[in-house]
Scaffold this motif. Sequence first.
Motif, PDB file in Angstrom:
ATOM      1  N   ALA A 141       0.798  -1.231   0.000  1.00 54.66           N
ATOM      2  CA  ALA A 141       0.000   0.000   0.000  1.00 54.66           C
ATOM      3  C   ALA A 141       0.830   1.280   0.000  1.00 54.66           C
ATOM      4  O   ALA A 141       0.663   2.125  -0.879  1.00 54.66           O
ATOM      5  CB  ALA A 141      -0.976  -0.001   1.179  1.00 54.66           C
ATOM      6  N   ASN A 142       1.698   1.450   0.961  1.00 57.81           N
ATOM      7  CA  ASN A 142       2.436   2.712   1.072  1.00 57.81           C
ATOM      8  C   ASN A 142       3.617   2.821   0.125  1.00 57.81           C
ATOM      9  O   ASN A 142       4.047   3.916  -0.203  1.00 57.81           O
ATOM     10  CB  ASN A 142       2.911   2.914   2.518  1.00 57.81           C
ATOM     11  CG  ASN A 142       1.737   3.131   3.437  1.00 57.81           C
ATOM     12  OD1 ASN A 142       0.922   4.016   3.212  1.00 57.81           O
ATOM     13  ND2 ASN A 142       1.626   2.310   4.462  1.00 57.81           N
ATOM     14  N   SER A 155      -4.907  10.973   4.162  1.00 59.00           N
ATOM     15  CA  SER A 155      -4.404  10.027   5.154  1.00 59.00           C
ATOM     16  C   SER A 155      -4.646  10.629   6.535  1.00 59.00           C
ATOM     17  O   SER A 155      -5.154  11.737   6.655  1.00 59.00           O
ATOM     18  CB  SER A 155      -2.919   9.731   4.931  1.00 59.00           C
ATOM     19  OG  SER A 155      -2.167  10.908   5.063  1.00 59.00           O
ATOM     20  N   ASP A 211      -5.216   2.328   4.224  1.00 61.90           N
ATOM     21  CA  ASP A 211      -4.342   1.747   3.204  1.00 61.90           C
ATOM     22  C   ASP A 211      -5.118   0.972   2.152  1.00 61.90           C
ATOM     23  O   ASP A 211      -4.573   0.642   1.107  1.00 61.90           O
ATOM     24  CB  ASP A 211      -3.310   0.823   3.856  1.00 61.90           C
ATOM     25  CG  ASP A 211      -2.254   1.592   4.605  1.00 61.90           C
ATOM     26  OD1 ASP A 211      -2.068   2.779   4.336  1.00 61.90           O
ATOM     27  OD2 ASP A 211      -1.596   0.981   5.475  1.00 61.90           O
TER      28      ASP A 211
END
Length: 184
Positions: free
Chosen positions: A57-58, A66, A181
């Motif tokens: 995800a990141n 976020s 996420d």
Amino acid sequence: MHKLLLALISLSLVGCIDSKEEILEEKNQGLVYCAEANPVSFNPQVTTTGSTIDIIANQLYDRLISIDPVTAEFKSELATDWKISKDGKSVTFTLRKGVKFHTTSYFTPSREFNADDVIFTFSRLFDVYNPYHFVGDANYPYFQSVGIDQLIRKIVRVSDHQVRFELFNAESSFLANMATDFAV
């Protein structure tokens, strides 16, 4: 005793490396990421496994917003601003301008990120008639478990850099879910 144990550990670790050249050769091979498991997908939207989310995800994706880990406030990512309607049934995101997609030897993007990309990404989650909804036998377990797939009525392109999520009802957790996420 402790010094002997430390010396034995050091010797065993040194024994794993054949030479300085081997170390340099490994470093030149690219990114090495050690994880507790393999990702089950390269799309965090279709899984709930922590290892997949942590790995993918990141590192590979951005999201609209976020949550700041220190202040717990929402912060801008691909969206620079967001407004909630008075009745709470719509959220309009203003999108960051100038965001470019990755260029590779086999793909050269023809345009920058815009509202169409947000609509594509999220409409396939809740619209079973979207031709990409079931690609790869996908289902969207996180969005189904929190009810996002039943909450979004439609997504409207306001302009190139504005998109409005119209909801069936007001939902206080909508922004928090958009900051996860899974919402890449």
